[in-house]
Enzyme design. Structure first.
Site, PDB file in Angstrom:
ATOM      1  N   HIS A   9       0.793  -1.234   0.000  1.00 19.84           N
ATOM      2  CA  HIS A   9       0.000   0.000   0.000  1.00 19.84           C
ATOM      3  C   HIS A   9       0.818   1.273   0.000  1.00 19.84           C
ATOM      4  O   HIS A   9       0.258   2.360   0.138  1.00 19.84           O
ATOM      5  CB  HIS A   9      -0.917   0.046   1.228  1.00 19.84           C
ATOM      6  CG  HIS A   9      -1.984  -0.992   1.235  1.00 19.84           C
ATOM      7  ND1 HIS A   9      -3.244  -0.785   0.729  1.00 19.84           N
ATOM      8  CD2 HIS A   9      -1.970  -2.264   1.677  1.00 19.84           C
ATOM      9  CE1 HIS A   9      -3.968  -1.883   0.880  1.00 19.84           C
ATOM     10  NE2 HIS A   9      -3.219  -2.799   1.458  1.00 19.84           N
ATOM     11  N   ARG A  29      -5.655  11.404   6.455  1.00 16.03           N
ATOM     12  CA  ARG A  29      -4.624  11.558   7.465  1.00 16.03           C
ATOM     13  C   ARG A  29      -3.730  12.745   7.141  1.00 16.03           C
ATOM     14  O   ARG A  29      -3.513  13.071   5.969  1.00 16.03           O
ATOM     15  CB  ARG A  29      -3.782  10.277   7.563  1.00 16.03           C
ATOM     16  CG  ARG A  29      -4.461   9.203   8.357  1.00 16.03           C
ATOM     17  CD  ARG A  29      -4.780   9.660   9.765  1.00 16.03           C
ATOM     18  NE  ARG A  29      -3.586   9.594  10.578  1.00 16.03           N
ATOM     19  CZ  ARG A  29      -3.258   8.580  11.361  1.00 16.03           C
ATOM     20  NH1 ARG A  29      -4.081   7.547  11.475  1.00 16.03           N
ATOM     21  NH2 ARG A  29      -2.147   8.589  12.049  1.00 16.03           N
ATOM     22  N   LYS A  89     -14.730   8.200  -3.624  1.00 18.03           N
ATOM     23  CA  LYS A  89     -15.997   8.509  -2.931  1.00 18.03           C
ATOM     24  C   LYS A  89     -16.526   9.882  -3.354  1.00 18.03           C
ATOM     25  O   LYS A  89     -17.721  10.058  -3.597  1.00 18.03           O
ATOM     26  CB  LYS A  89     -15.791   8.469  -1.411  1.00 18.03           C
ATOM     27  CG  LYS A  89     -15.408   7.091  -0.894  1.00 18.03           C
ATOM     28  CD  LYS A  89     -14.850   7.114   0.529  1.00 18.03           C
ATOM     29  CE  LYS A  89     -14.123   5.793   0.809  1.00 18.03           C
ATOM     30  NZ  LYS A  89     -13.298   5.845   2.030  1.00 18.03           N
ATOM     31  N   LYS A 118       0.828  14.286   1.586  1.00 24.25           N
ATOM     32  CA  LYS A 118      -0.527  14.602   1.118  1.00 24.25           C
ATOM     33  C   LYS A 118      -0.704  16.114   0.927  1.00 24.25           C
ATOM     34  O   LYS A 118      -1.654  16.575   0.323  1.00 24.25           O
ATOM     35  CB  LYS A 118      -1.560  14.059   2.092  1.00 24.25           C
ATOM     36  CG  LYS A 118      -1.545  12.518   2.194  1.00 24.25           C
ATOM     37  CD  LYS A 118      -2.540  12.025   3.236  1.00 24.25           C
ATOM     38  CE  LYS A 118      -2.467  10.526   3.505  1.00 24.25           C
ATOM     39  NZ  LYS A 118      -3.158   9.718   2.469  1.00 24.25           N
ATOM     40  N   THR A 148      -8.543   6.589  -1.789  1.00 27.87           N
ATOM     41  CA  THR A 148      -9.870   6.015  -1.992  1.00 27.87           C
ATOM     42  C   THR A 148     -10.960   7.059  -1.758  1.00 27.87           C
ATOM     43  O   THR A 148     -12.048   6.940  -2.296  1.00 27.87           O
ATOM     44  CB  THR A 148     -10.095   4.795  -1.059  1.00 27.87           C
ATOM     45  OG1 THR A 148      -9.624   5.121   0.243  1.00 27.87           O
ATOM     46  CG2 THR A 148      -9.373   3.577  -1.576  1.00 27.87           C
TER      47      THR A 148
HETATM   48  C1  Z2T Z   1      -2.616   3.434   4.771  1.00 23.87           C
HETATM   49  O1  Z2T Z   1      -3.848   3.903   5.062  1.00 23.87           O
HETATM   50  C2  Z2T Z   1      -2.168   3.387   3.453  1.00 23.87           C
HETATM   51  C3  Z2T Z   1      -0.925   2.872   3.189  1.00 23.87           C
HETATM   52  C4  Z2T Z   1      -0.142   2.386   4.230  1.00 23.87           C
HETATM   53  O2  Z2T Z   1       1.063   1.866   3.933  1.00 23.87           O
HETATM   54  C5  Z2T Z   1      -0.569   2.439   5.539  1.00 23.87           C
HETATM   55  C6  Z2T Z   1      -1.808   2.954   5.794  1.00 23.87           C
HETATM   56 CL1  Z2T Z   1      -2.371   2.997   7.404  1.00 23.87          CL
HETATM   57  C7  Z2T Z   1       1.705   1.049   4.850  1.00 23.87           C
HETATM   58  C8  Z2T Z   1      -3.089   3.855   2.354  1.00 23.87           C
HETATM   59  C9  Z2T Z   1      -2.415   4.585   1.198  1.00 23.87           C
HETATM   60  O3  Z2T Z   1      -1.696   5.693   1.683  1.00 23.87           O
HETATM   61  C10 Z2T Z   1      -3.490   5.039   0.213  1.00 23.87           C
HETATM   62  O4  Z2T Z   1      -2.915   5.668  -0.916  1.00 23.87           O
HETATM   63  C11 Z2T Z   1      -4.316   3.838  -0.248  1.00 23.87           C
HETATM   64  O5  Z2T Z   1      -5.417   4.271  -1.010  1.00 23.87           O
HETATM   65  C12 Z2T Z   1      -4.817   3.055   0.938  1.00 23.87           C
HETATM   66  O6  Z2T Z   1      -3.763   2.711   1.816  1.00 23.87           O
HETATM   67  C13 Z2T Z   1      -5.518   1.786   0.520  1.00 23.87           C
HETATM   68  O7  Z2T Z   1      -4.750   1.058  -0.399  1.00 23.87           O
END
Ligand code: Z2T
Length: 754
Positions: free
Chosen positions: A313, A492, A602, A497, A598
């Site tokens: 991710h 977050r 939405k 971001k 994501t």
């Molecule tokens: C997180 O929410 C995401 C990635 C992480 O990498 C950890 C957390 Cl807690 C370890 C997010 C991504 O930042 C985001 O771009 C993506 O859409 C989301 O995961 C779901 O894949």
């Protein structure tokens, strides 16, 4: 279902006479009883989606929708003078996730149940979850979130396992929450492991500090406790091992009960690991097969290798888990020994030091998952390309067949039917109700020039803005400007971001208004998001936003035209109230850094127009809607990757540009600074002018220009409504049902139940 009759039976009073809290109790018992009766999706092979986070949100509305009771319930409530939104205020949102990764897991289990795939979520039941965010003196403070006090959906499964750590062992306790599919006669479960010996009293009422060494009592108290010190990190490894040991024992037990002889375990179970947090399930399964079931090591390795699939991710280096081997040796010497053996095997096979599992005494969890799993996927096309071509290139060269993309998705039940029922009804009227099952809303496109439909969309947006106003008033006493354009960045707080870039825009806009350039209509900019307690600059960014919001609100020249609201304790519930009301979706990460995003999906589905960099799933949104229906700006992912590679980004040179210097220096303007915390503002200023690691200043000028264009285009009402319509119409791809169908067709190969 006759709620009035049920009310009379249960409480001896009519539905109209109940208060909202009792109405909630009534509805919840109706839903729980119905869902308890549903059988499980069955099949020889089951999926276990193991994740440290499941950000499921409130469940009442969602479960009513999935049981096909939503319209009835809403109507009967209305007749008795109740409003479902108000009733829902009595439900507590489970606090089991940070952000995108956890919410994705929640959308995925919803889609698995909807597609009839036999599969469960497996995770932990954190008693205080993620912290509750409160603003004090324009700064984030953190409180324990005691969500379990009032939670009613958890069921005790009367199942326990023993988990052995290096120097002690503990007993677990399994809870579950039913996961219903959309109008489906069978269900799945979210299975949450807890610690039998957990002690809530370790947590004081007003702080998230606790004794990190009392492992037998604290393991499931918090999600990702502060990992800035050694005890905290160690605790996280303990948590992870506790989670996967339970998961592995559960998987083996259930497979055996379905007739598995363990040599054929891969025909009975497949495991998707949500990022690397559950990677230790690999050595743990090998341990169980060899130690408890006499299977030879090599065979155990090959069994496990054919049943574990890993989703990545992020490419952010600091989020890629690498645990010191000594930590693992303390947590579980047996697991550490197996990892060392696996490391030796890969060392014998591959020379490249970059692909080893243990490097400089640290265990690279992603490397373990790639070598000893059969699948690795990214979460958006661009992200997967970056994994293959740069971040994980040496692995892609070895195992090209293991790599694939699975672009993320969102469940339309929660993110359209639940949060925007009026829009859902309009789609029914225009397209029929098939879209509710297929996610295909593209039929809307043929109404792109239909004035009546465009005006209906406008009215729905206005109604959603009213819901948002009520929510913000209720949540934090905030008063949204009348008739304003709603421009939102919720996620977050992280430098990549770039909330700080939007804050710099706000300074620009503030000064522009001071110079007499009055906007055509009021602008409401809404932020929301938590910052990790140990992430100082992220706290500083929150402080800048809150201080700026107050500064602007106190300036009568500007306050009627510009307003900044930061949602306190942004969570799933807040998202459901804010997203349908948005006109503009801010997706402004530094290109290459947001794996997917994501919320972008939405917002699009709810008719917001995206203002974005070419990053993550924004790329796919742009391809779908076309240039006329999205606003893009900023350096490309390739350009950014190059800037990092040759170290040539010079923040200070950008800062010295007169237009930029004016904005950045506003942060430390003595009058402004006097209204806030000087240390925080100074630190943020210094960071931007000398480091700016995520290059906010690089894209700032283009961003300001593009935002001005967005606001002026908004004034062409028909043009804007058409953009909004096209965005909704093209959002079908982002149904998580599509994503899950791809996981199943290409990775899991489960048989859907009837
Ligand atoms: C997180 O929410 C995401 C990635 C992480 O990498 C950890 C957390 Cl807690 C370890 C997010 C991504 O930042 C985001 O771009 C993506 O859409 C989301 O995961 C779901 O894949």
């Amino acid at each position: 279902m006759n709620l009035d009759e049920l009310s009379r039976q249960k409480y001896g009073r009519s539905l109209a006479e109940l208060d909202d809290a009792t109405v909630y109790q009534l509805l919840m018992s109706v839903v729980s009883e119905k869902s308890a009766e549903l059988p499980l999706n069955a099949g020889k092979k089951r999926l276990y989606y193991i994740s440290a986070e499941f950000l499921i949100g409130k469940l009442l509305t969602n479960n009513l929708i999935n049981l096909g009771l939503y319209d009835e319930a809403k109507q009967q409530l209305a007749e008795a003078g109740h409003d479902l939104n108000k009733v829902e205020e009595n439900e507590v949102e489970p606090s089991l996730g940070n952000g995108g990764l956890g919410r994705l897991a929640a959308c995925f289990i919803d889609s698995m149940a909807t597609l009839g795939l036999p599969g469960d979520g497996v995770g932990l039941n954190y008693h205080f979850g993620l912290f509750h965010q409160k603003f004090v003196d324009n700064q984030q403070t953190t409180m324990p979130d005691g969500w379990l006090d009032r939670e009613g959906w958890l069921r005790d499964e009367n199942t326990s396992f023993t988990v052995e750590f290096g120097s002690f062992s503990v007993t677990s306790k399994l809870f579950s929450i039913d996961v219903l599919g959309y109008e489906r006669p069978k269900k799945n479960r979210l299975r949450l492991f807890d610690l039998e010996s957990i002690d809530d009293s370790l947590v004081p009422d007003n702080s998230i500090g606790f004794d990190k060494t009392e492992l037998k009592k604290n393991l499931t108290l918090f999600l990702y406790p502060d990992d800035s010190d050694r005890n905290g990190q160690l605790l996280r490894v303990y948590q992870q091992y506790f989670m996967v040991s339970n998961a592995a024992q559960l998987i083996v037990k259930e497979a055996i009960s379905r007739g598995c002889n363990l040599h054929d375990l891969a025909e009975y179970a497949v495991i998707q690991i949500n990022d690397t947090h559950p990677t230790m399930v690999i050595p743990e399964l090998i341990r169980i097969l060899t130690e408890d079931h006499d299977i030879a090591f090599d065979e155990a390795v090959s069994i496990v290798r054919s049943m574990v699939a890993y989703t990545n991710h992020t490419i952010l280096a600091e989020a890629l888990e690498k645990w010191p081997l000594e930590f693992l040796e303390e947590v579980s010497p047996k697991i550490a020994a197996i990892i060392k053996k696996l490391d030796e095997l890969t060392r014998a096979e591959f020379d490249d030091p970059a692909v080893q599992i243990i490097i400089d005494g640290k265990v690279h969890m992603a490397h373990l998952a790639i070598h000893y799993g059969y699948s690795i996927n990214g979460v958006a096309a661009l992200h997967t390309k970056i994994l293959e071509e740069s971040e994980l290139k040496p692995f892609y060269d070895i195992y090209p067949e293991k790599f694939s993309n699975k672009t993320n998705g969102i469940t339309f039940r929660r993110w359209l039917m639940g949060c925007n029922p009026e829009l859902a009804v309009l789609l029914d009227t225009l397209l029929g109700t098939e879209w509710r099952h297929t996610g295909d809303v593209s039929g809307l496109l043929k109404f792109a020039d239909d004035d009546e439909v465009l005006e209906q969309l406008a009215a729905i947006k206005d109604d959603a803005k009213q819901v948002m106003r009520d929510f913000l008033k209720f949540n934090q006493g905030a008063q949204v400007l009348d008739g304003s354009i709603v421009d939102v960045q919720v996620k977050r707080i992280h430098e990549y971001k770039r909330q700080q870039m939007l804050a710099l825009y706000l300074i620009w806009k503030y000064l522009d208004i001071k110079n007499g350039n009055i906007p055509e209509r009021p602008i409401t900019v809404i932020f929301g998001g938590k910052a990790a307690p140990a992430y100082v600059i992220a706290q500083d960014i929150i402080h800048l936003i809150l201080t700026l919001g107050e500064w602007i609100a106190n300036d009568p020249d500007v306050a009627p035209y510009l307003q900044v609201i930061m949602i306190e304790n942004y969570n799933v519930t807040a998202a459901e109230r804010i997203i349908p009301a948005a006109d503009i979706s801010e997706q402004i990460s530094l290109a290459s850094k947001e794996a997917s995003g994501t919320s972008n999906m939405k917002f699009m589905l709810n008719g917001a127009v995206t203002l974005c960099t070419i990053d993550g799933a924004n790329v796919e949104i742009a391809e779908l809607v076309g240039d006329d229906n999205i606003y893009t700006f900023g350096a490309s992912s390739d350009e950014v990757v190059k800037l990092y590679a040759d170290g040539s980004y010079n923040a200070h040179a950008y800062y010295l540009k007169p237009g930029i210097k004016l904005l950045v220096d506003f942060i430390t303007n003595p009058q402004f600074m006097a209204t806030g915390n000087a240390e925080r503002l100074q630190r943020l200023h210094d960071d931007l002018t000398s480091k700016d690691w995520f290059m906010a200043l690089l894209d700032l000028e283009e961003y300001i220009q593009e935002k001005e264009l967005v606001y002026s285009d908004y004034e062409d009402r028909k043009l804007w409504l058409k953009k909004s319509l096209v965005n909704i119409a093209m959002a079908g791809k982002f149904s998580s049902d599509r994503t899950i169908a791809e996981y199943n067709d290409e990775i899991w190969h489960l048989q859907a139940d009837k």
